[in-house]
Write an enzyme that holds these catalytic residues in place. Structure first.
Site, PDB file in Angstrom:
ATOM      1  N   ASP A   5       0.875  -1.167   0.000  1.00  0.00           N
ATOM      2  CA  ASP A   5       0.000   0.000   0.000  1.00  0.00           C
ATOM      3  C   ASP A   5       0.926   1.235   0.000  1.00  0.00           C
ATOM      4  OD1 ASP A   5      -2.370   1.579   0.708  1.00  0.00           O
ATOM      5  OD2 ASP A   5      -1.429   1.736   2.666  1.00  0.00           O
TER       6      ASP A   5
ATOM      7  N   ASP B 169      -0.122   5.154   0.988  1.00  0.00           N
ATOM      8  CA  ASP B 169      -0.351   6.143   2.045  1.00  0.00           C
ATOM      9  C   ASP B 169      -0.314   5.508   3.425  1.00  0.00           C
ATOM     10  OD1 ASP B 169      -0.845   8.579   0.539  1.00  0.00           O
ATOM     11  OD2 ASP B 169      -2.637   7.563  -0.195  1.00  0.00           O
TER      12      ASP B 169
HETATM   13  O1  C5P Z   1      -2.510   4.429  -0.568  1.00  0.00           O
HETATM   14  P1  C5P Z   1      -3.716   4.099   0.264  1.00  0.00           P
HETATM   15  O2  C5P Z   1      -4.514   2.966  -0.319  1.00  0.00           O
HETATM   16  O3  C5P Z   1      -3.390   3.933   1.696  1.00  0.00           O
HETATM   17  O4  C5P Z   1      -4.638   5.444   0.151  1.00  0.00           O
HETATM   18  C1  C5P Z   1      -5.825   5.616   0.808  1.00  0.00           C
HETATM   19  C2  C5P Z   1      -5.804   6.613   1.942  1.00  0.00           C
HETATM   20  O5  C5P Z   1      -6.113   7.926   1.465  1.00  0.00           O
HETATM   21  C3  C5P Z   1      -6.887   6.257   2.938  1.00  0.00           C
HETATM   22  O6  C5P Z   1      -6.368   5.597   4.057  1.00  0.00           O
HETATM   23  C4  C5P Z   1      -7.574   7.600   3.275  1.00  0.00           C
HETATM   24  O7  C5P Z   1      -7.480   7.939   4.653  1.00  0.00           O
HETATM   25  C5  C5P Z   1      -6.871   8.633   2.441  1.00  0.00           C
HETATM   26  N1  C5P Z   1      -7.809   9.540   1.741  1.00  0.00           N
HETATM   27  C6  C5P Z   1      -7.648  10.915   1.871  1.00  0.00           C
HETATM   28  N2  C5P Z   1      -8.497  11.777   1.213  1.00  0.00           N
HETATM   29  C7  C5P Z   1      -9.486  11.299   0.420  1.00  0.00           C
HETATM   30  C8  C5P Z   1      -9.657   9.911   0.263  1.00  0.00           C
HETATM   31  C9  C5P Z   1      -8.781   9.060   0.934  1.00  0.00           C
HETATM   32  O8  C5P Z   1      -6.723  11.355   2.573  1.00  0.00           O
HETATM   33  N3  C5P Z   1     -10.275  12.141  -0.220  1.00  0.00           N
HETATM   34 MG    MG Z   2      -2.826   3.198   3.474  1.00  0.00          MG
END
Ligand code: C5P
Ligand code: MG
Length: 281
Positions: free
Chosen positions: A45, A47
């Site tokens: 993954d 983030d």
């Molecule tokens: O790379 P990863 O799959 O971890 O990315 C998803 C993350 O992005 C989620 O854990 C979520 O908290 C974050 N997110 C965000 N803003 C959004 C949608 C998702 O920060 N609008």
């Molecule tokens: Mg993540």
């Protein structure tokens, strides 16, 4: 805290390491060593897994947050995006709600956020600047991880529900976007003048990575000689090998232990994954 003493991998005794079944972890690692590093691939993954969750007590940004907090977004939209974050992030990490219950809400979050981003007519040529000016930080030990995998020709798939264009820029600027790295993520669709008009393809959110993988069977077909997967994530949607438990630690610990083989509690480094890779290669 559960610890094992392992002579070959002393990092598994780090205080951040928790395992429900340490003996099973040893067995898996030993069988992976026996099979050889040419049977190994890494799926991670992005983030809060490859990037830090916090630095000096301050939260680090996700791919989305890098854009949300940037000068490319108007103040009104920043407010709206912050409201969405404050509404939906607590739901994302709420251990009392089921994935079935959370899934439609997560789709709602991503969809609303992407709509707002598209309204901002973001220019492709400014993304690199925004990433450079952001507080994005890869976890300590990232250089070793990326370089080691490249030197040993081990494929690294970064599977992210973040934004592919931003994620690629983060690893490019860190000097580790090597040819063995492949990315599945949400990519921006720019028009011929380089302005964001939409997001490409099926939305990837934290709970549909399995479906996303099934849409990309070609990649896994190519890698079918590498059945041993070291999988790194921070969400229960990322399953199953090493999980970073960053937030709501006490409430979520048992479910992480039940789901991941190794859980790293509030560990901002890649020390344990790196130690496992050194052991495996
Ligand atoms: O790379 P990863 O799959 O971890 O990315 C998803 C993350 O992005 C989620 O854990 C979520 O908290 C974050 N997110 C965000 N803003 C959004 C949608 C998702 O920060 N609008
Ligand atoms: Mg993540």
């Amino acid at each position: 805290m559960c610890r094992i003493f392992n002579v070959k991998i002393p990092e598994l005794s780090n205080p951040s390491v928790c395992m429900r079944d340490p003996h099973r972890v040893q067995e898996i690692l030993q069988s992976m060593v026996k099979a050889g590093s040419n049977t190994v691939q890494v799926i991670s993954d992005f983030d809060m897994t490859l990037t830090r969750f916090a630095y000096n007590g301050k939260r680090c940004p996700t791919c989305h947050n890098i854009l949300d907090n940037s000068k490319l977004i108007s103040n009104d939209c920043k407010e709206e995006l912050k409201k969405l974050l404050n509404t939906y992030y607590p739901i994302e990490i709420d251990s009392s709600r089921s994935i079935e219950d959370k899934l439609p809400l997560m789709v709602e979050w991503w969809t609303k956020a992407h709509e707002i981003l598209v309204q901002q007519e973001i220019r492709k040529d400014l993304l690199a600047i925004v990433v450079r000016e952001s507080d994005a930080m890869l976890r300590e030990g990232y250089q070793l991880l990326f370089d080691h995998l490249y030197e040993h020709s081990i494929p690294l798939l970064i599977f992210s529900a973040g934004i592919g264009d931003i994620l690629e820029e983060v690893i490019r600027q860190a000097g580790v976007f090597h040819p063995n790295v492949k990315v599945f993520s949400n990519y921006m669709d720019f028009d011929e003048t380089g302005v964001l008009r939409a997001f490409k393809g099926e939305l990837i959110h934290i709970y549909n990575k399995r479906e996303g993988a099934l849409l990309n069977t070609g990649h896994f077909q190519e890698l079918r000689t590498r059945p041993n997967v070291l999988l790194l994530g921070d969400s229960l949607g990322d399953l199953t090998m090493i999980g970073f438990l960053n937030d709501k630690v006490e409430e979520r610990k048992q479910s992480y232990l039940d789901s991941y083989d190794i859980v790293l509690v509030k560990d901002e480094t890649l020390e344990v994954p790196n130690a496992l890779l050194l052991y495996l290669t």
